[in-house]
Design a protein around this motif. Structure first.
Motif, short mmCIF file in Angstrom:
data_model
loop_
_atom_site.label_atom_id
_atom_site.label_comp_id
_atom_site.label_asym_id
_atom_site.label_seq_id
_atom_site.Cartn_x
_atom_site.Cartn_y
_atom_site.Cartn_z
N LEU A 35 53.08 18.82 -7.70
CA LEU A 35 51.86 19.28 -7.03
C LEU A 35 51.09 18.04 -6.57
CD1 LEU A 35 50.90 22.19 -9.48
CD2 LEU A 35 51.47 22.47 -7.05
N PRO A 36 51.53 17.42 -5.46
CA PRO A 36 50.97 16.12 -5.04
C PRO A 36 49.50 16.19 -4.63
CG PRO A 36 52.47 16.97 -3.36
CD PRO A 36 52.63 17.86 -4.57
N GLY A 37 49.04 17.36 -4.16
CA GLY A 37 47.64 17.50 -3.77
C GLY A 37 46.72 17.39 -4.99
N PHE A 38 47.08 18.10 -6.05
CA PHE A 38 46.34 18.00 -7.31
C PHE A 38 46.39 16.56 -7.82
CE2 PHE A 38 46.90 22.61 -7.54
CZ PHE A 38 45.81 23.05 -8.28
N LYS A 80 49.88 22.09 -20.72
CA LYS A 80 51.01 22.99 -20.50
C LYS A 80 51.05 23.46 -19.05
CE LYS A 80 49.16 27.09 -22.72
NZ LYS A 80 47.77 26.66 -22.98
N ASP A 81 49.91 23.52 -18.40
CA ASP A 81 49.90 23.95 -17.00
C ASP A 81 48.62 23.48 -16.31
OD1 ASP A 81 47.94 25.68 -18.02
OD2 ASP A 81 49.40 27.27 -18.36
N ALA A 82 48.47 23.87 -15.04
CA ALA A 82 47.34 23.41 -14.23
C ALA A 82 46.00 23.82 -14.85
CB ALA A 82 47.46 23.97 -12.82
N LEU A 83 45.93 25.05 -15.33
CA LEU A 83 44.67 25.53 -15.91
C LEU A 83 44.29 24.72 -17.14
CD1 LEU A 83 42.42 27.63 -15.73
CD2 LEU A 83 43.82 29.17 -17.13
N ASP A 84 45.28 24.43 -17.93
CA ASP A 84 45.10 23.62 -19.13
C ASP A 84 44.54 22.23 -18.77
OD1 ASP A 84 45.38 23.57 -21.85
OD2 ASP A 84 47.31 22.55 -21.78
N ALA A 85 45.10 21.63 -17.74
CA ALA A 85 44.66 20.30 -17.28
C ALA A 85 43.22 20.37 -16.78
CB ALA A 85 45.59 19.80 -16.19
N ALA A 86 42.92 21.41 -16.00
CA ALA A 86 41.57 21.56 -15.45
C ALA A 86 40.56 21.77 -16.58
CB ALA A 86 41.53 22.74 -14.48
N LYS A 87 40.98 22.48 -17.61
CA LYS A 87 40.08 22.71 -18.76
C LYS A 87 39.84 21.42 -19.55
CE LYS A 87 40.51 27.66 -19.51
NZ LYS A 87 41.18 28.75 -20.27
N VAL A 138 37.83 27.89 -11.85
CA VAL A 138 37.61 29.17 -11.16
C VAL A 138 38.70 29.38 -10.10
CG1 VAL A 138 36.04 30.41 -9.60
CG2 VAL A 138 35.14 29.27 -11.63
N LYS A 139 38.97 28.34 -9.32
CA LYS A 139 39.98 28.46 -8.25
C LYS A 139 41.36 28.75 -8.82
CE LYS A 139 37.97 25.63 -4.59
NZ LYS A 139 37.86 24.24 -4.09
N ILE A 140 41.72 28.02 -9.86
CA ILE A 140 43.05 28.22 -10.45
C ILE A 140 43.14 29.63 -11.04
CG2 ILE A 140 44.68 27.47 -12.23
CD1 ILE A 140 43.53 24.61 -11.86
N GLU A 141 42.07 30.07 -11.68
CA GLU A 141 42.09 31.42 -12.26
C GLU A 141 42.16 32.49 -11.18
OE1 GLU A 141 39.96 30.90 -16.63
OE2 GLU A 141 38.70 31.34 -14.90
N MET A 142 41.49 32.22 -10.06
CA MET A 142 41.47 33.18 -8.97
C MET A 142 42.85 33.33 -8.33
SD MET A 142 38.13 33.49 -6.54
CE MET A 142 37.98 31.79 -6.31
N LYS A 147 52.73 27.91 -10.31
CA LYS A 147 52.98 26.86 -9.30
C LYS A 147 53.10 27.43 -7.89
CE LYS A 147 55.84 23.32 -9.98
NZ LYS A 147 56.95 22.59 -10.66
N LYS A 148 53.72 28.57 -7.77
CA LYS A 148 53.94 29.21 -6.47
C LYS A 148 52.58 29.55 -5.83
CE LYS A 148 55.75 33.22 -6.78
NZ LYS A 148 56.46 33.87 -7.84
N ASN A 149 51.69 30.07 -6.68
CA ASN A 149 50.37 30.46 -6.18
C ASN A 149 49.48 29.26 -5.91
OD1 ASN A 149 51.12 33.14 -6.55
ND2 ASN A 149 50.35 33.15 -8.64
N LEU A 150 49.78 28.14 -6.53
CA LEU A 150 48.91 26.96 -6.41
C LEU A 150 49.25 26.12 -5.18
CD1 LEU A 150 48.68 25.92 -10.17
CD2 LEU A 150 46.92 27.04 -8.79
N TYR A 151 50.27 26.52 -4.46
CA TYR A 151 50.73 25.75 -3.30
C TYR A 151 49.63 25.51 -2.27
CZ TYR A 151 53.44 24.42 0.80
OH TYR A 151 53.91 23.76 1.90
N LEU A 152 48.89 26.57 -1.93
CA LEU A 152 47.82 26.43 -0.92
C LEU A 152 46.67 25.57 -1.42
CD1 LEU A 152 47.58 29.92 0.81
CD2 LEU A 152 48.34 27.75 1.81
N LEU A 153 46.31 25.77 -2.68
CA LEU A 153 45.24 24.96 -3.27
C LEU A 153 45.68 23.49 -3.32
CD1 LEU A 153 42.51 24.70 -4.66
CD2 LEU A 153 43.57 25.43 -6.80
#
Ligand SMILES: [Fe+2]
Ligand SMILES: [Fe+2]
Length: 161
Positions: A35-38, A80-87, A138-142, A147-153
């Protein structure tokens, strides 16, 4: 300058460098997740934290105080995942806000008005940092923590310079 205020500012230099290090750890996690954007967003965040550290470093030297360049703690981030990192980032920003408030309290107690003015910038900055880290959750939860859903973000976050 008041000894305690100097001590706390010195410790904060180290904490801001640690913040940079922590964000680099999060950035690395996202690189490995493809996820290079993140990854790039958190790398920019790491650069900002170094600027925060240098602001305090310059301030101390401008006041003819010394700056101790202590060891920076290791980052063993295990997301473990993007949400975990954001938290993890959000939790850390709240901790940093508390630390800034402690320095402000010491500056108020010491009637050190110059440092209070200097710290105002950090108080405002921390409000923004907390808002940004909450927004990310909020964005990740929305979108759904997948990973598939996080592509646009990921694309959106990659635009941050
Ligand atoms: Fe910071
Ligand atoms: Fe920060």
């Amino acid at each position: 300058m008041d000894k305690k205020v100097v001590e706390l500012l010195n410790a904060q230099v180290n904490k801001e460098f640690f913040s940079a290090y922590l964000y680099l750890g999060i950035s690395k996690f996202f690189t490995k997740q493809d996820l290079p954007g993140f990854a790039s967003w958190y790398k920019v965040q790491a650069e900002e934290e170094q600027e925060h550290a240098m602001k305090i470093y310059d301030y101390l030297l401008d006041q003819d105080e010394d700056v101790s360049l202590d060891q920076i703690g290791a980052v063993n981030i295990d997301c473990k995942d993007a949400l975990d990192a954001a938290k993890a980032a959000d939790k850390h920003e709240h901790y940093i806000t508390e630390e800034i408030v402690k320095i402000m309290d010491a500056a108020v107690e010491a009637k050190d008005y110059r440092t209070q003015l200097f710290l105002n910038w950090f108080i405002t900055e921390q409000a923004e940092e907390e808002r940004n880290s909450k927004d990310m959750i909020v964005k990740i939860e929305m979108l759904g923590n997948d990973k598939k859903n996080l592509y646009l973000l990921d694309k959106e976050l990659g635009a941050r310079k």
